[in-house]
Design a protein around this motif. Sequence first.
Motif, short mmCIF file in Angstrom:
data_model
loop_
_atom_site.label_atom_id
_atom_site.label_comp_id
_atom_site.label_asym_id
_atom_site.label_seq_id
_atom_site.Cartn_x
_atom_site.Cartn_y
_atom_site.Cartn_z
N ALA A 141 8.09 -61.30 -60.01
CA ALA A 141 6.82 -61.69 -60.63
C ALA A 141 6.75 -61.24 -62.08
O ALA A 141 6.32 -62.00 -62.97
N VAL A 142 7.18 -60.01 -62.35
CA VAL A 142 7.18 -59.51 -63.73
C VAL A 142 8.10 -60.36 -64.60
O VAL A 142 7.74 -60.75 -65.73
N GLU B 146 -4.19 -56.80 -65.68
CA GLU B 146 -4.69 -57.61 -64.56
C GLU B 146 -3.58 -58.47 -63.93
O GLU B 146 -3.69 -59.69 -63.84
N PRO B 147 -2.49 -57.83 -63.49
CA PRO B 147 -1.37 -58.61 -62.94
C PRO B 147 -1.73 -59.43 -61.71
O PRO B 147 -1.05 -60.43 -61.42
N CYS B 148 -2.80 -59.07 -60.99
CA CYS B 148 -3.21 -59.86 -59.82
C CYS B 148 -3.60 -61.27 -60.20
O CYS B 148 -3.54 -62.18 -59.36
N THR B 149 -4.01 -61.49 -61.45
CA THR B 149 -4.39 -62.83 -61.88
C THR B 149 -3.16 -63.70 -62.14
O THR B 149 -3.29 -64.92 -62.27
N VAL C 66 1.13 -53.35 -65.53
CA VAL C 66 2.58 -53.17 -65.52
C VAL C 66 2.99 -52.76 -66.92
O VAL C 66 2.66 -53.44 -67.89
N THR C 67 3.68 -51.63 -67.02
CA THR C 67 4.18 -51.17 -68.31
C THR C 67 5.69 -51.41 -68.35
O THR C 67 6.40 -51.01 -67.44
N ASN D 261 7.29 -50.44 -64.66
CA ASN D 261 6.48 -49.59 -63.80
C ASN D 261 5.11 -50.21 -63.56
O ASN D 261 4.43 -50.59 -64.53
N VAL D 262 4.71 -50.31 -62.31
CA VAL D 262 3.36 -50.75 -61.97
C VAL D 262 2.49 -49.51 -61.87
O VAL D 262 2.83 -48.56 -61.16
N VAL D 263 1.38 -49.52 -62.59
CA VAL D 263 0.46 -48.37 -62.61
C VAL D 263 -0.86 -48.78 -61.98
O VAL D 263 -1.46 -49.79 -62.36
N LEU D 264 -1.30 -47.99 -61.03
CA LEU D 264 -2.53 -48.27 -60.27
C LEU D 264 -3.41 -47.03 -60.31
O LEU D 264 -2.96 -45.94 -59.97
#
Length: 250
Positions: A31-32, A78-81, A115-116, A224-227
Amino acid sequence: MPIDPDFFHAQGYVQLSESIDTALADRLRAAVDAIQARASRMSEAERARLVFERDLPDRRCSELQSQAVADAIFIIGEPCTFDPAFDALLRCPAIRDAARTLLASDALVVHFMNVTIKHPRFGRSIGWHRDFPNDYMCPASSRFVRLMLCLDGMEDAMGATRFLPGSHVMPDEEALREKREGSRPRPSEDAGVLLHCAAGALVAIHPKVLHGGGGNRSDRMRRNVVLQVGLASDPLVTTEREGVTGRPLR
């Protein structure tokens, strides 16, 4: 092996023994890559959710490096979008269990996700900082946690995150004053503990621990995904909101 909250509260970070499903990690990496591949063709609204390397200050790169940077993304907001794989991450048991254990609560909500990206050879460094207080998506207290999913793992040459253990042991009032007065400590670049981890590792970060990381000098991506997750009873005091903001972590 269970999560070690004692290490987290003593050191200010912990690498979690649990991880996410391998298939989901593969989906997230794909996805990234897909978001990056179509960055130049996105709508204005989509591009507004991205932070590009070229738009950040202090790049100080040669003309050749500037051409290489092109549409390289530093942060995907907002990666969910962009892809439903990120919604699936919010339902991941390892994410839920880590947040519940470290915050000692079942009533938790998501603040934001991003996501960084540190691209090979030119991905920028991130200076020493605390996540509390923050100008973006911050509650009144430091009772929240950031969970970092290291899609590619981390090594020194990739710009792995460094932590200054114990630097989070301070009252919230002191952290707020430090931010207000601009008196944040500035350790040397090689201070603290460099975190090495495998692809797919989960890392929990205390909001007051000093952390940062060097630039990516390697030939590998560092994604890296940051939550950020906090208490439902502790609302955000900053004005920004995302689509996932306030979503219960079930």
